[in-house]
Design a protein around this motif. Structure first.
Motif, PDB file in Angstrom:
ATOM      1  N   ASP A 151       1.023  -1.230   0.032  1.00 18.29           N
ATOM      2  CA  ASP A 151       0.082  -0.002   0.237  1.00 18.29           C
ATOM      3  C   ASP A 151       0.808   1.174  -0.056  1.00 18.29           C
ATOM      4  OD1 ASP A 151      -1.441   1.973   0.499  1.00 18.29           O
ATOM      5  OD2 ASP A 151      -2.890   1.244   2.089  1.00 18.29           O
ATOM      6  N   LEU A 152       1.177   1.866  -0.997  1.00 15.42           N
ATOM      7  CA  LEU A 152       2.305   2.848  -1.498  1.00 15.42           C
ATOM      8  C   LEU A 152       1.858   4.007  -0.469  1.00 15.42           C
ATOM      9  CD1 LEU A 152       3.549   2.683  -5.060  1.00 15.42           C
ATOM     10  CD2 LEU A 152       4.692   1.735  -2.785  1.00 15.42           C
ATOM     11  N   GLN A 153       0.353   4.382  -0.462  1.00 14.66           N
ATOM     12  CA  GLN A 153      -0.068   5.734   0.042  1.00 14.66           C
ATOM     13  C   GLN A 153       0.373   5.324   1.710  1.00 14.66           C
ATOM     14  OE1 GLN A 153      -3.883   5.927  -1.653  1.00 14.66           O
ATOM     15  NE2 GLN A 153      -3.608   7.983  -2.290  1.00 14.66           N
ATOM     16  N   ALA A 154       0.019   4.172   2.305  1.00 14.44           N
ATOM     17  CA  ALA A 154       0.158   4.111   3.457  1.00 14.44           C
ATOM     18  C   ALA A 154       1.747   4.093   3.970  1.00 14.44           C
ATOM     19  CB  ALA A 154      -0.323   2.629   4.097  1.00 14.44           C
ATOM     20  N   ILE A 155       2.331   3.518   3.181  1.00 11.68           N
ATOM     21  CA  ILE A 155       3.830   3.738   3.331  1.00 11.68           C
ATOM     22  C   ILE A 155       4.472   4.849   3.267  1.00 11.68           C
ATOM     23  CG2 ILE A 155       5.903   2.895   1.876  1.00 11.68           C
ATOM     24  CD1 ILE A 155       5.270   0.714   3.533  1.00 11.68           C
ATOM     25  N   THR A 156       4.211   5.927   2.404  1.00 11.34           N
ATOM     26  CA  THR A 156       4.840   7.009   1.940  1.00 11.34           C
ATOM     27  C   THR A 156       4.171   7.983   3.178  1.00 11.34           C
ATOM     28  OG1 THR A 156       3.085   7.703   0.464  1.00 11.34           O
ATOM     29  CG2 THR A 156       5.092   6.921  -0.390  1.00 11.34           C
ATOM     30  N   ARG A 157       3.167   7.705   3.897  1.00 10.05           N
ATOM     31  CA  ARG A 157       2.435   8.394   4.952  1.00 10.05           C
ATOM     32  C   ARG A 157       3.635   8.147   6.011  1.00 10.05           C
ATOM     33  NH1 ARG A 157      -2.381   6.263   5.924  1.00 10.05           N
ATOM     34  NH2 ARG A 157      -3.145   6.910   3.751  1.00 10.05           N
ATOM     35  N   LEU A 158       3.968   6.964   6.218  1.00  7.91           N
ATOM     36  CA  LEU A 158       5.184   6.554   7.401  1.00  7.91           C
ATOM     37  C   LEU A 158       6.201   7.332   7.103  1.00  7.91           C
ATOM     38  CD1 LEU A 158       5.277   4.868   9.914  1.00  7.91           C
ATOM     39  CD2 LEU A 158       6.097   3.165   8.360  1.00  7.91           C
ATOM     40  N   LEU A 178       0.971   2.079 -12.705  1.00  3.76           N
ATOM     41  CA  LEU A 178       1.075   2.617 -11.508  1.00  3.76           C
ATOM     42  C   LEU A 178       1.997   3.869 -11.599  1.00  3.76           C
ATOM     43  CD1 LEU A 178       0.696   2.322  -8.317  1.00  3.76           C
ATOM     44  CD2 LEU A 178       2.870   0.969  -8.474  1.00  3.76           C
ATOM     45  N   ASN A 179       1.804   5.008 -10.987  1.00  4.79           N
ATOM     46  CA  ASN A 179       2.432   6.078 -10.743  1.00  4.79           C
ATOM     47  C   ASN A 179       2.969   6.522  -9.167  1.00  4.79           C
ATOM     48  OD1 ASN A 179       1.165   7.765 -13.442  1.00  4.79           O
ATOM     49  ND2 ASN A 179       2.846   7.040 -13.384  1.00  4.79           N
ATOM     50  N   PRO A 180       3.936   5.834  -8.803  1.00  2.43           N
ATOM     51  CA  PRO A 180       4.271   5.848  -7.273  1.00  2.43           C
ATOM     52  C   PRO A 180       4.672   7.309  -6.805  1.00  2.43           C
ATOM     53  CG  PRO A 180       5.454   4.113  -8.280  1.00  2.43           C
ATOM     54  CD  PRO A 180       5.015   4.772  -9.525  1.00  2.43           C
ATOM     55  N   LEU A 181       5.418   8.310  -7.837  1.00  2.00           N
ATOM     56  CA  LEU A 181       5.477   9.561  -7.354  1.00  2.00           C
ATOM     57  C   LEU A 181       4.014  10.206  -7.099  1.00  2.00           C
ATOM     58  CD1 LEU A 181       8.208  10.709  -9.917  1.00  2.00           C
ATOM     59  CD2 LEU A 181       8.422   9.581  -7.642  1.00  2.00           C
ATOM     60  N   GLU A 182       3.064   9.962  -7.734  1.00  2.00           N
ATOM     61  CA  GLU A 182       1.657  10.559  -7.350  1.00  2.00           C
ATOM     62  C   GLU A 182       1.233   9.997  -5.960  1.00  2.00           C
ATOM     63  OE1 GLU A 182      -0.823  12.214 -10.948  1.00  2.00           O
ATOM     64  OE2 GLU A 182      -1.008  10.054 -10.506  1.00  2.00           O
ATOM     65  N   LEU A 183       1.836   8.979  -5.610  1.00  2.00           N
ATOM     66  CA  LEU A 183       1.318   8.504  -4.336  1.00  2.00           C
ATOM     67  C   LEU A 183       2.213   8.752  -3.147  1.00  2.00           C
ATOM     68  CD1 LEU A 183       0.352   4.774  -5.571  1.00  2.00           C
ATOM     69  CD2 LEU A 183      -1.228   6.711  -4.958  1.00  2.00           C
ATOM     70  N   ASP A 277      -5.721 -12.101  -4.023  1.00  6.92           N
ATOM     71  CA  ASP A 277      -5.471 -11.784  -2.423  1.00  6.92           C
ATOM     72  C   ASP A 277      -6.371 -10.521  -2.427  1.00  6.92           C
ATOM     73  OD1 ASP A 277      -3.945 -11.633   0.102  1.00  6.92           O
ATOM     74  OD2 ASP A 277      -3.480  -9.548  -0.834  1.00  6.92           O
ATOM     75  N   PRO A 278      -7.441 -10.632  -1.443  1.00  9.92           N
ATOM     76  CA  PRO A 278      -8.547  -9.350  -1.060  1.00  9.92           C
ATOM     77  C   PRO A 278      -7.623  -8.068  -0.939  1.00  9.92           C
ATOM     78  CG  PRO A 278      -9.095 -11.170  -0.002  1.00  9.92           C
ATOM     79  CD  PRO A 278      -7.650 -11.565  -0.659  1.00  9.92           C
ATOM     80  N   ASN A 279      -6.601  -7.989  -0.017  1.00 13.66           N
ATOM     81  CA  ASN A 279      -5.799  -6.758   0.270  1.00 13.66           C
ATOM     82  C   ASN A 279      -5.427  -6.084  -1.057  1.00 13.66           C
ATOM     83  OD1 ASN A 279      -5.848  -5.170   2.520  1.00 13.66           O
ATOM     84  ND2 ASN A 279      -4.046  -5.887   2.922  1.00 13.66           N
ATOM     85  N   LEU A 284      -4.735  -2.309  -5.403  1.00 11.49           N
ATOM     86  CA  LEU A 284      -4.612  -2.098  -6.784  1.00 11.49           C
ATOM     87  C   LEU A 284      -5.671  -1.448  -7.507  1.00 11.49           C
ATOM     88  CD1 LEU A 284      -2.243  -4.851  -8.022  1.00 11.49           C
ATOM     89  CD2 LEU A 284      -1.554  -2.697  -7.401  1.00 11.49           C
ATOM     90  N   SER A 285      -6.715  -1.833  -6.911  1.00 15.24           N
ATOM     91  CA  SER A 285      -8.131  -0.987  -7.603  1.00 15.24           C
ATOM     92  C   SER A 285      -8.063   0.415  -7.128  1.00 15.24           C
ATOM     93  CB  SER A 285      -9.256  -1.895  -7.147  1.00 15.24           C
ATOM     94  OG  SER A 285      -9.612  -1.662  -5.892  1.00 15.24           O
ATOM     95  N   GLU A 286      -7.474   0.925  -6.012  1.00 15.24           N
ATOM     96  CA  GLU A 286      -7.422   2.179  -5.521  1.00 15.24           C
ATOM     97  C   GLU A 286      -6.201   3.146  -6.353  1.00 15.24           C
ATOM     98  OE1 GLU A 286      -7.337   2.019  -1.425  1.00 15.24           O
ATOM     99  OE2 GLU A 286      -9.529   1.255  -1.118  1.00 15.24           O
ATOM    100  N   GLN A 287      -5.025   2.317  -6.367  1.00 15.89           N
ATOM    101  CA  GLN A 287      -3.957   3.090  -6.676  1.00 15.89           C
ATOM    102  C   GLN A 287      -3.342   2.734  -8.118  1.00 15.89           C
ATOM    103  OE1 GLN A 287      -1.443   2.220  -3.327  1.00 15.89           O
ATOM    104  NE2 GLN A 287      -2.603   2.887  -1.870  1.00 15.89           N
ATOM    105  N   ALA A 288      -3.776   1.791  -8.619  1.00 12.78           N
ATOM    106  CA  ALA A 288      -3.203   1.385  -9.975  1.00 12.78           C
ATOM    107  C   ALA A 288      -4.290   1.135 -10.942  1.00 12.78           C
ATOM    108  CB  ALA A 288      -2.299   0.138  -9.810  1.00 12.78           C
TER     109      ALA A 288
END
Ligand SMILES: *Cc1c(COP(=O)(O)O)cnc(C)c1O
Length: 387
Positions: A151-158, A178-183, A277-279, A284-288
């Protein structure tokens, strides 16, 4: 402009004096200072017109501030590692690409840089692994070969909370998905040898940075280390990238089809594909924009592996990914051979695991090939016993 258009038009309308549709290959290593003034190009290690168009393109595609083209994916990672000094510590994805693991543990360790391997799906475990000397997180998502999604959003918050850099190896997803810089990531790297090149004929690495200060530091490192991409390979890579959108759509559709086929197969124990994998599916449905074209699976018994590989007719048993041709890899002896057996087992890269880079062929040919190879290997291994 949308990404499909940006991709198709890489290098177009850039050669203004000739109108050349494709940007030409500039082989010159030195550039005249006309009237004593630099044209912006002085010496090819620092900058080259062909490489420049590629670097500008990948920066735009990844929505970053600067792009850098390197001689391989590993050269891109080594260049980035020049940001760190003796005593620094990084937190890294657990089932990492074997070559990156080897660089970290057998080269950078000797320079006094330390790495902790953490299951990045567990944010609490990541937070617990942070030390006073921790400087960055290095992330592969989905991981190789177990397809764990971070979860890149959660990780970059940390990361931001602890003032760490987030570096994402975006080789598997590509900027199309996927654009990780946007996240919130700071640096994206690619083994462009894979999907971006797409045709198993160019070795290349790319770096994209966010922010002027970081971009200048990486520019200094690229110039100082000199692991830059040649003009010829820069051209080849751009040619491949023009069709990335089309290829990724087919890679994904085929991968999804094969994942479902393998999931139902009696000789297959487990299929690793983000959709299952549900998680991962939620993230991916939210971020990719999809699940990508890679999957792995475990066969019932290790003794099925060898006959299965020998029976394949459409798939090629080879050690890469991301090309138009479907490839099958045996991580235990190929990509992950440099990871000690006990660590491999611990992270789940066991002797029954096979990784598939699903190509753009017709899905029915791919499915039939896996079906016949599984059936023949069953006959070879169990044939006499079951009769
Ligand atoms: C292949 C690969 C690399 C290394 O790239 P090269 O171009 O082979 O040097 C790094 N990360 C991932 C995820 C890869 O698949």
């Amino acid at each position: 402009m949308r990404i499909e258009t940006k991709l198709a038009q890489i290098g177009t309308k850039k050669a203004r004096t000739t109108g050349s549709i494709n940007f030409p290959i500039y082989l010159a290593t030195a550039y005249e200072h006309i009237g004593g003034v630099s044209t912006g190009y002085d010496y090819a290690r620092s900058s080259n017109p062909t490489r420049h168009i590629l670097e500008e393109s990948i920066a735009m595609l990844e929505k970053g501030d600067a792009g850098f083209a390197c001689s391989s994916g590993m050269a891109a990672i080594q260049t980035i590692m020049g940001l760190f000094s003796q005593g620094d510590h990084l937190i890294v994805s657990m089932d990492l690409y074997g070559g990156t693991y080897r660089l970290f543990e057998q080269v950078l360790n000797r320079y006094g840089i330390q790495f902790s391997y953490v299951d990045l799906r567990d944010i609490k475990a990541v937070e617990e692994a942070i030390q006073p000397q921790t400087k960055a997180l290095f992330i592969e998502t989905p991981t190789n070969p177990l397809m764990h999604v971070t979860d890149l959003q959660a990780i970059t918050r940390l990361s931001k909370q602890y003032q760490l850099w987030t570096i994402v190896d975006n080789t598997f997803m590509t900027p199309y998905l996927l654009n990780p810089l946007e996240l919130g990531a700071n640096i994206v790297i690619h083994s462009a040898t894979k999907y971006l090149g797409g045709h198993n004929d160019v070795l290349a690495g790319l770096i994209v940075t966010k922010g002027d200060e970081l971009s200048e530091r990486v520019r200094f490192l690229q110039q100082s280390i000199g692991a830059t991409l040649s003009p010829m390979d820069s051209y080849l890579l751009m040619r491949g990238m023009k069709t990335l959108a089309l290829r990724m759509e087919r890679h994904q559709a085929n991968a999804q089809g094969l994942a479902h086929f393998l999931k139902e197969h009696p000789l297959v124990d487990e299929v690793f594909f983000p959709e299952f994998d549900p998680n991962s599916k939620r993230i991916l449905s939210e971020q990719a924009k999809g699940y990508g074209g890679m999957l792995s699976f475990r066969v019932k018994e290790a003794k099925l592996v060898q006959p299965f590989l020998e029976q394949l007719q459409v798939f090629t048993f080879a050690e890469s990914l991301g090309g138009v041709e479907s490839l099958l890899t045996y991580p235990a002896t190929q990509t992950h051979a440099d990871v000690p057996a006990d660590i491999r087992q611990k992270v789940g890269v066991c002797d029954r695991l096979l990784r598939v880079s699903v190509g753009v062929e017709h899905i029915e040919d791919l499915e039939q090939d896996l079906a016949q190879a599984l059936q023949r290997s069953e006959e070879i291994v169990y044939g006499s016993e079951s009769k």
